[in-house]
Design an enzyme around this catalytic site. Sequence first.
Site, PDB file in Angstrom:
ATOM      1  N   GLU A  35     158.070  49.833  64.057  1.00  0.00           N
ATOM      2  CA  GLU A  35     156.866  49.895  63.218  1.00  0.00           C
ATOM      3  C   GLU A  35     155.762  48.943  63.695  1.00  0.00           C
ATOM      4  OE1 GLU A  35     155.867  51.864  60.732  1.00  0.00           O
ATOM      5  OE2 GLU A  35     157.641  52.988  61.348  1.00  0.00           O
ATOM      6  N   HIS A  37     155.024  47.936  66.767  1.00  0.00           N
ATOM      7  CA  HIS A  37     154.270  48.509  67.891  1.00  0.00           C
ATOM      8  C   HIS A  37     153.353  49.640  67.405  1.00  0.00           C
ATOM      9  CE1 HIS A  37     158.026  47.038  70.002  1.00  0.00           C
ATOM     10  NE2 HIS A  37     157.072  46.400  70.631  1.00  0.00           N
ATOM     11  N   ARG A 187     164.413  42.468  68.550  1.00  0.00           N
ATOM     12  CA  ARG A 187     165.631  41.666  68.682  1.00  0.00           C
ATOM     13  C   ARG A 187     166.398  41.519  67.364  1.00  0.00           C
ATOM     14  NH1 ARG A 187     162.236  38.540  72.781  1.00  0.00           N
ATOM     15  NH2 ARG A 187     163.371  38.762  74.737  1.00  0.00           N
TER      16      ARG A 187
END
Length: 283
Positions: A35, A37, A187
């Site tokens: 989301e 990006h 991550r």
Amino acid sequence: MQTITDPAEMQAIAGKLRTGRQLVGVVMTMGALHEGHLSLVKLARQQAGTVIMTLFVNPSQFGEGEDFQRYPRPFEKDEALARSAGVDYLFAPAPEAMYPEGFRTTVSCRGITERFEGELRPGHFDGVATVVSKLLNITRPHVAVFGEKDAQQLALIRRFTRDLQMDVEILAAPTVREEDGLAVSSRNIYLSGEERQKAPVIRRAILHAGGMVEAGERSLTAAAAEAGRMITESTGFGLDYAAFVDEETFEPAEKAVEGREYRLLVAVRATGVRLIDNEKFRA
Ligand code: PAF
């Protein structure tokens, strides 16, 4: 959407786009799109008629023992997401195309890169500055959008594009968050179930410390220490840093001056991953 892997081909297309009537925007990513990006693409879309996304897991910004090898690379899924987000060109080069035999240049910026992430990840910001410079030269955008989540990276990019007289406007997009406040990151998948449940404390601690400053606390050191204490006591995460910087200069700030803006930066270590977050406050 057209996917391009050859830097020379992308640069030739970008050269034509640059002289066309529409503004060109770029969103740089390392893939594993989420989301966050997609919100950058949305902002780029509002500014520019043509949007280029770069997708490149840049080896030179990973240190030894970091997660370069295991960094997620779901290329087909990323391509589909980029297409449905309205990206016009996806530039996804191979490492050899970006760093061919004989490559010897590093873009390095003093000051901003010497603390926080720069201190803990030696060489990281040289890798970022070098690849972002290359990607700007290849895609030749009028505007480039970066996320506020990586506040130090954003400050670095603003600095070197200004210092090097690069003809591009750098835009910041607000951090996208999960419902419980955790900043969205590629991550986060490395967090265990228990760590994921505890992680939203980071956001709560940042807002608490920022609230102290907004309410009149003038010791930024004390407010940042309070954020660090809240996080370590309730999560068991290791604290890499919790510190305020001056929003304009990105210099560490200890005493707040009324009316001035400061950003609280936090980085913690869970078992298999580091998490960073930040927020801006006015004293
Ligand atoms: O923020 C990132 O994903 C990377 O640091 C960037 C800007 C794409 C450079 O590799």
